[in-house]
Write a protein that holds these residues in place. Structure first.
Motif, PDB file in Angstrom:
ATOM      1  N   ALA A  26      -2.504   9.681  -4.531  1.00 21.29           N
ATOM      2  CA  ALA A  26      -3.463   8.590  -4.313  1.00 21.29           C
ATOM      3  C   ALA A  26      -4.702   8.745  -5.205  1.00 21.29           C
ATOM      4  CB  ALA A  26      -3.864   8.522  -2.848  1.00 21.29           C
ATOM      5  N   TYR A  27      -5.045  10.008  -5.523  1.00 22.71           N
ATOM      6  CA  TYR A  27      -6.303  10.266  -6.254  1.00 22.71           C
ATOM      7  C   TYR A  27      -6.112  10.854  -7.640  1.00 22.71           C
ATOM      8  CZ  TYR A  27      -7.990   9.541  -1.558  1.00 22.71           C
ATOM      9  OH  TYR A  27      -8.240   8.980  -0.330  1.00 22.71           O
ATOM     10  N   SER A  59      -5.079   1.209  -4.345  1.00 21.48           N
ATOM     11  CA  SER A  59      -6.246   1.104  -3.446  1.00 21.48           C
ATOM     12  C   SER A  59      -7.470   1.848  -3.948  1.00 21.48           C
ATOM     13  CB  SER A  59      -5.894   1.641  -2.065  1.00 21.48           C
ATOM     14  OG  SER A  59      -4.864   0.895  -1.497  1.00 21.48           O
ATOM     15  N   LYS A  60      -7.275   2.874  -4.755  1.00 25.19           N
ATOM     16  CA  LYS A  60      -8.409   3.692  -5.148  1.00 25.19           C
ATOM     17  C   LYS A  60      -8.819   3.379  -6.593  1.00 25.19           C
ATOM     18  CE  LYS A  60      -7.538   5.702  -1.086  1.00 25.19           C
ATOM     19  NZ  LYS A  60      -6.414   6.261  -0.364  1.00 25.19           N
ATOM     20  N   ALA A 111      -6.253  15.474   0.312  1.00 24.04           N
ATOM     21  CA  ALA A 111      -7.267  14.773   1.090  1.00 24.04           C
ATOM     22  C   ALA A 111      -7.342  15.454   2.461  1.00 24.04           C
ATOM     23  CB  ALA A 111      -6.876  13.317   1.259  1.00 24.04           C
ATOM     24  N   THR A 129      -1.070   4.601  -5.648  1.00 28.59           N
ATOM     25  CA  THR A 129      -1.602   3.404  -4.980  1.00 28.59           C
ATOM     26  C   THR A 129      -2.542   2.594  -5.868  1.00 28.59           C
ATOM     27  OG1 THR A 129      -2.929   2.659  -3.082  1.00 28.59           O
ATOM     28  CG2 THR A 129      -3.489   4.801  -3.996  1.00 28.59           C
ATOM     29  N   GLY A 137       0.860  -1.187   0.000  1.00 30.69           N
ATOM     30  CA  GLY A 137       0.000   0.000   0.000  1.00 30.69           C
ATOM     31  C   GLY A 137       0.889   1.227   0.000  1.00 30.69           C
ATOM     32  N   SER A 138       0.332   2.369  -0.406  1.00 26.58           N
ATOM     33  CA  SER A 138       1.199   3.546  -0.408  1.00 26.58           C
ATOM     34  C   SER A 138       1.498   3.991   1.019  1.00 26.58           C
ATOM     35  CB  SER A 138       0.632   4.674  -1.264  1.00 26.58           C
ATOM     36  OG  SER A 138      -0.653   5.002  -0.883  1.00 26.58           O
ATOM     37  N   ASP A 139       0.737   3.518   1.986  1.00 23.13           N
ATOM     38  CA  ASP A 139       1.093   3.823   3.383  1.00 23.13           C
ATOM     39  C   ASP A 139       2.486   3.287   3.717  1.00 23.13           C
ATOM     40  OD1 ASP A 139      -1.223   5.180   3.930  1.00 23.13           O
ATOM     41  OD2 ASP A 139      -2.251   3.474   4.853  1.00 23.13           O
ATOM     42  N   TYR A 185      -3.713  14.521   4.665  1.00 22.48           N
ATOM     43  CA  TYR A 185      -3.723  13.130   5.098  1.00 22.48           C
ATOM     44  C   TYR A 185      -3.103  13.058   6.503  1.00 22.48           C
ATOM     45  CZ  TYR A 185      -3.212   8.041   4.484  1.00 22.48           C
ATOM     46  OH  TYR A 185      -3.303   6.684   4.590  1.00 22.48           O
ATOM     47  N   PRO A 206      -0.465  15.813  -0.685  1.00 22.69           N
ATOM     48  CA  PRO A 206      -1.183  15.020  -1.665  1.00 22.69           C
ATOM     49  C   PRO A 206      -1.738  15.947  -2.745  1.00 22.69           C
ATOM     50  CG  PRO A 206      -2.205  14.877   0.541  1.00 22.69           C
ATOM     51  CD  PRO A 206      -1.315  16.082   0.513  1.00 22.69           C
ATOM     52  N   ASP A 208       2.029  12.975  -3.130  1.00 22.61           N
ATOM     53  CA  ASP A 208       1.212  11.792  -2.852  1.00 22.61           C
ATOM     54  C   ASP A 208      -0.007  11.846  -3.771  1.00 22.61           C
ATOM     55  OD1 ASP A 208      -0.512   9.893  -1.811  1.00 22.61           O
ATOM     56  OD2 ASP A 208      -0.400  10.612   0.255  1.00 22.61           O
TER      57      ASP A 208
HETATM   58  C1  LIG Z   1      -5.737   6.283   0.634  1.00 27.78           C
HETATM   59  C2  LIG Z   1      -4.542   7.177   0.755  1.00 27.78           C
HETATM   60  C3  LIG Z   1      -3.244   6.680   0.915  1.00 27.78           C
HETATM   61  C4  LIG Z   1      -2.909   5.262   1.225  1.00 27.78           C
HETATM   62  O1  LIG Z   1      -3.469   4.303   0.561  1.00 27.78           O
HETATM   63  P1  LIG Z   1      -2.941   2.829   0.592  1.00 27.78           P
HETATM   64  O2  LIG Z   1      -4.180   2.023   0.707  1.00 27.78           O
HETATM   65  O3  LIG Z   1      -2.033   2.620   1.769  1.00 27.78           O
HETATM   66  O4  LIG Z   1      -2.232   2.675  -0.689  1.00 27.78           O
HETATM   67  C5  LIG Z   1      -2.184   7.558   0.909  1.00 27.78           C
HETATM   68  N1  LIG Z   1      -2.378   8.871   0.800  1.00 27.78           N
HETATM   69  C6  LIG Z   1      -3.590   9.395   0.691  1.00 27.78           C
HETATM   70  C7  LIG Z   1      -3.748  10.867   0.594  1.00 27.78           C
HETATM   71  C8  LIG Z   1      -4.721   8.573   0.685  1.00 27.78           C
HETATM   72  O5  LIG Z   1      -5.923   9.094   0.634  1.00 27.78           O
END
Ligand SMILES: *Cc1c(COP(=O)(O)O)cnc(C)c1O
Length: 353
Positions: free
Chosen positions: A181-182, A207-208, A153, A205, A83-85, A109, A149, A179
Motif C-alpha cells: 500500500a505504501y 488510495s495512497k 503499517a 492501491t 480498493g486493496s481491501d 494492518y 505489508p 501488501d
Molecule cells: C490503506 C491500506 C490498505 C487498503 O487500502 P484500500 O483503500 O482498501 O486500497 C491495505 N493495506 C494496508 C497496509 C493499508 O495501509
C-alpha cells in the motif's frame, strides 16, 4: 439467545479511522493531501452518464491494460478490485484455504486478522522484534500462507527486498502476499520478483500515492495462473466489482506518471522535514518509508496527546493496543497542515513544561 443466532456468521469487524464530517486537519487515515491528477477530474466532468444504464465491463479491461502497461506485465497478470481491501479479502478467500495457520506480524494492518476470522482461516501472529522489525526466520515454519505489508503499517518500516525474497523463497509451497500500500513512498517493490517466484502476489492501491481513496481501486499483480484463480473467486462473488466511474478515472490516474511522481516527491519531502520537527520536540519516530510517521514521546502520554489534538481539530490515529499503546500514527499532510500540527504541539508542550 434466539436459536437462529447460533447459525449466524459473527465476526469482530475492522474499525476504520474516523471520517469526521466537519472540517479538521485530517492526519488519521493515510489519505493523500493532494487532489487526484487533472485527467481524473476531467474524466469525471465528462463522464458519459447514459453509460450508467449498463453494467460496467466485468473484466475491467481498460484499467487492467493501463496497469499492465505501467508495470510492464501482461494483462493476464493483473487483478483489480474495490480498493486493496477488496483485493486482499479475495486473496484470503482464494489462497488461504489450508488447515495450517496463515502467518502475519503481531503489529500490522489489523484487517488481516478480521478476514482470517471471517473466513475461518487459522492464523498465527509472529512477533516483530523490539525495533518493530520483521524476523524473517519466524516465517520459515510450516504454514498455510504468509502475508505482510512492506512498508509495514502502522510502523512505516520498510524491509529490504532481500528479506522479502528470503521469506518468499522459504515458502514455495504456499502463497506469499506482499501488501505494498505504501511502497511508492520508499523502497523497492517485490514486483521485480514476480517472474522468479510463482507463489508471490503483490497487492497495491490507488488510495495512497494516487490520491484516490474515495474512488476505491486496488490491484494485485502475480502470474497468470494465480490471477486466474483470483478471477474465478471474484466471478463467484460479484462479477461487477468496479463501477464505470472508477474504471475511467483509474485509467487516467495510471497514465499520468509525472503527476504521480511529483505528488510522491512532495510528500516524502514533507515527511523528512516533519520527522526532524518531531525529533526536535522530543518525539522518537520510527524510520518511515511511507506517508505517515509512527511516533512516541517519553514525556507525554499518547492517549492524552491524541485527545488534546482531537479537541483542537487535528485528527491522528491512536490504537492503545499492546506494545503500541504509547504511539501515535501521524499521516503526512500538506506543509500547511503540518505547520498547524506543530503549532499546536509547541503550545501544548510549552504550557505543560
Ligand atoms: C490503506 C491500506 C490498505 C487498503 O487500502 P484500500 O483503500 O482498501 O486500497 C491495505 N493495506 C494496508 C497496509 C493499508 O495501509
Amino acid at each position: 439467545m434466539r436459536t437462529f443466532e447460533k447459525n449466524i456468521r459473527k465476526v469482530e469487524p475492522y474499525v476504520p479511522g474516523e471520517q469526521p464530517q466537519n472540517k479538521v486537519i485530517k492526519l488519521n487515515t493515510n489519505e493523500n493531501p493532494y487532489p487526484p491528477c487533472p485527467g481524473v477530474v476531467k474524466a469525471l466532468e465528462t463522464l458519459d452518464t447514459d453509460r450508467l444504464r449498463l453494467y460496467p465491463d466485468p473484466a475491467c479491461t481498460l484499467l487492467v491494460d493501463a496497469l499492465a502497461d505501467f508495470y510492464h506485465v501482461k494483462p493476464e497478470q493483473v487483478f483489480v478490485g474495490v480498493g486493496s481491501d477488496d483485493v486482499l479479502s479475495m486473496c484470503f478467500l482464494t489462497f488461504f484455504n489450508s488447515q495450517k495457520p496463515v502467518l502475519f506480524p503481531d503489529i500490522t494492518y489489523s484487517f488481516y486478522k478480521v478476514w482470517a476470522e471471517l473466513y475461518r482461516i487459522p492464523y498465527e501472529c509472529q512477533k516483530l522484534d523490539e525495533d518493530f522489525r520483521i524476523v524473517k526466520e519466524d516465517y520459515y515454519r510450516e504454514n498455510g500462507g504468509v502475508i505482510f505489508p512492506n512498508p509495514n503499517a502502522p510502523t512505516a518500516i520498510y524491509e529490504e527486498l532481500d528479506v522479502v525474497e528470503d521469506i518468499i523463497r522459504n515458502n514455495q509451497d504456499v502463497i506469499v502476499i506482499v501488501d505494498e500500500a505504501y511502497i511508492d513512498f520508499g523502497g523497492k517493490s517485490a514486483l521485480e520478483l514476480i517472474d522468479r517466484y510463482d507463489n508471490l502476489v503483490v497487492v497495491q492501491t490507488f488510495s495512497k500515492a494516487r490520491s484516490m481513496a474515495g474512488m476505491r481501486i486496488g490491484y494485485a499483480i502475480s502470474n497468470p495462473l494465480l490471477i486466474r484463480y483470483l478471477n474465478d473467486a471474484k466471478y463467484s462473488f460479484n462479477s461487477y466489482t468496479m463501477n464505470q466511474a472508477a474504471l475511467v478515472c483509474g485509467v487516467e490516474a495510471v497514465r499520468d506518471r509525472e503527476y504521480f511522481e511529483e505528488g510522491i516527491r512532495k510528500i516524502v519531502e514533507t515527511r523528512e522535514w516533519a520527522g526532524k520537527r518531531l525529533a526536535e520536540l522530543g518525539f522518537r519516530c520510527l524510520d518511515s518509508s511511507a506517508n505517515f510517521i509512527f511516533a512516541t514521546h517519553p514525556a507525554y502520554d499518547a492517549k492524552e496527546l491524541f485527545e488534546a489534538l482531537k479537541e483542537n481539530g487535528i485528527y491522528v490515529r491512536y490504537w492503545g493496543s499492546e506494545r503500541i499503546g504509547q504511539y501515535l500514527r501521524i499521516t503526512i499532510g500538506t506543509r500547511e497542515e503540518m505547520e498547524v500540527l506543530f503549532g499546536f504541539l509547541e503550545r501544548y508542550m510549552g504550557k505543560k513544561n
